[in-house]
Design a protein around this motif. Structure first.
Motif, PDB file in Angstrom:
ATOM      1  N   PRO A  48     -11.677  21.200  -4.103  1.00 22.39           N
ATOM      2  CA  PRO A  48     -11.693  20.385  -2.880  1.00 22.39           C
ATOM      3  C   PRO A  48     -11.373  18.921  -3.147  1.00 22.39           C
ATOM      4  O   PRO A  48     -10.963  18.199  -2.246  1.00 22.39           O
ATOM      5  N   TYR A  49     -11.527  18.455  -4.353  1.00 21.36           N
ATOM      6  CA  TYR A  49     -11.256  17.057  -4.661  1.00 21.36           C
ATOM      7  C   TYR A  49      -9.770  16.787  -4.890  1.00 21.36           C
ATOM      8  O   TYR A  49      -9.324  15.656  -4.848  1.00 21.36           O
ATOM      9  N   LYS A  50      -9.016  17.838  -5.135  1.00 26.22           N
ATOM     10  CA  LYS A  50      -7.587  17.681  -5.390  1.00 26.22           C
ATOM     11  C   LYS A  50      -6.870  17.153  -4.147  1.00 26.22           C
ATOM     12  O   LYS A  50      -6.000  16.289  -4.243  1.00 26.22           O
ATOM     13  N   ASN A  51      -7.242  17.653  -2.978  1.00 32.69           N
ATOM     14  CA  ASN A  51      -6.615  17.171  -1.741  1.00 32.69           C
ATOM     15  C   ASN A  51      -6.917  15.698  -1.519  1.00 32.69           C
ATOM     16  O   ASN A  51      -6.045  14.932  -1.099  1.00 32.69           O
ATOM     17  N   GLN A  52      -8.142  15.292  -1.789  1.00 32.82           N
ATOM     18  CA  GLN A  52      -8.510  13.899  -1.627  1.00 32.82           C
ATOM     19  C   GLN A  52      -7.722  13.016  -2.591  1.00 32.82           C
ATOM     20  O   GLN A  52      -7.249  11.945  -2.219  1.00 32.82           O
ATOM     21  N   GLN A  61      -3.261   9.057  -3.645  1.00 32.40           N
ATOM     22  CA  GLN A  61      -2.006   8.736  -4.322  1.00 32.40           C
ATOM     23  C   GLN A  61      -0.893   8.483  -3.303  1.00 32.40           C
ATOM     24  O   GLN A  61      -0.065   7.590  -3.483  1.00 32.40           O
ATOM     25  N   ALA A  62      -0.871   9.267  -2.228  1.00 32.70           N
ATOM     26  CA  ALA A  62       0.142   9.074  -1.195  1.00 32.70           C
ATOM     27  C   ALA A  62      -0.063   7.729  -0.504  1.00 32.70           C
ATOM     28  O   ALA A  62       0.898   7.026  -0.182  1.00 32.70           O
ATOM     29  N   ALA A  63      -1.308   7.344  -0.283  1.00 33.81           N
ATOM     30  CA  ALA A  63      -1.594   6.062   0.355  1.00 33.81           C
ATOM     31  C   ALA A  63      -1.147   4.903  -0.535  1.00 33.81           C
ATOM     32  O   ALA A  63      -0.605   3.910  -0.052  1.00 33.81           O
ATOM     33  N   ASN A  88       2.584   4.536  -0.322  1.00 32.16           N
ATOM     34  CA  ASN A  88       3.073   4.040   0.967  1.00 32.16           C
ATOM     35  C   ASN A  88       2.796   2.565   1.184  1.00 32.16           C
ATOM     36  O   ASN A  88       3.325   1.973   2.115  1.00 32.16           O
ATOM     37  N   GLN A  89       1.968   1.961   0.354  1.00 35.82           N
ATOM     38  CA  GLN A  89       1.668   0.548   0.517  1.00 35.82           C
ATOM     39  C   GLN A  89       2.929  -0.267   0.248  1.00 35.82           C
ATOM     40  O   GLN A  89       3.638  -0.038  -0.716  1.00 35.82           O
ATOM     41  N   ALA A  90       3.187  -1.178   1.141  1.00 31.62           N
ATOM     42  CA  ALA A  90       4.394  -1.995   1.019  1.00 31.62           C
ATOM     43  C   ALA A  90       4.217  -3.021  -0.092  1.00 31.62           C
ATOM     44  O   ALA A  90       3.207  -3.697  -0.175  1.00 31.62           O
ATOM     45  N   LYS A  91       5.217  -3.098  -0.922  1.00 29.61           N
ATOM     46  CA  LYS A  91       5.222  -4.108  -1.970  1.00 29.61           C
ATOM     47  C   LYS A  91       5.909  -5.347  -1.418  1.00 29.61           C
ATOM     48  O   LYS A  91       6.957  -5.259  -0.803  1.00 29.61           O
ATOM     49  N   SER A  92       5.311  -6.473  -1.632  1.00 25.13           N
ATOM     50  CA  SER A  92       5.870  -7.702  -1.068  1.00 25.13           C
ATOM     51  C   SER A  92       6.513  -8.538  -2.170  1.00 25.13           C
ATOM     52  O   SER A  92       6.083  -8.525  -3.312  1.00 25.13           O
ATOM     53  N   ASP A  93       7.555  -9.249  -1.777  1.00 27.82           N
ATOM     54  CA  ASP A  93       8.237 -10.145  -2.691  1.00 27.82           C
ATOM     55  C   ASP A  93       7.584 -11.517  -2.592  1.00 27.82           C
ATOM     56  O   ASP A  93       7.042 -11.900  -1.563  1.00 27.82           O
TER      57      ASP A  93
END
Length: 87
Positions: free
Chosen positions: A13-17, A22-24, A27-32
């Motif tokens: 059950p922890y694998k989904n979390q 990791q997906a979040a 998806n975080q935007a990297k800023s210059d």
């Protein structure tokens, strides 16, 4: 002998979390970032053209606010032609 497994055997059950975290992160935007050195700032402030430019901008703002600013359409057209034909 078990033929059919009942229940969540083999599922972590922890694998989904972890996958969601990791997906979040992905998806975080990297800023210059841009850093201007103190020397460059000093040169910009000392620029002899800065004062003249500020005066010109102030005059343009006033004329636009008053509605007296006139665009020279021929000059704009000539600059566009020069730009597109690399003159």
């Amino acid at each position: 002998m078990k033929i059919n497994n009942l229940g969540p055997s083999g599922i972590n059950p922890y694998k989904n979390q972890m996958k969601q975290q990791q997906a979040a992160k992905a998806n975080q935007a990297k800023s210059d970032q841009v850093e201007i050195s103190s020397k460059a700032k000093e040169l910009q402030e000392r620029s002899q053209f800065a004062e003249a430019r500020q005066e010109k901008i102030a005059k343009l703002k006033v004329s636009v606010e008053n509605g007296t600013y006139q665009v020279d359409s021929k000059a704009v057209a000539n600059k566009m032609i020069d730009f597109y034909f690399n003159k």
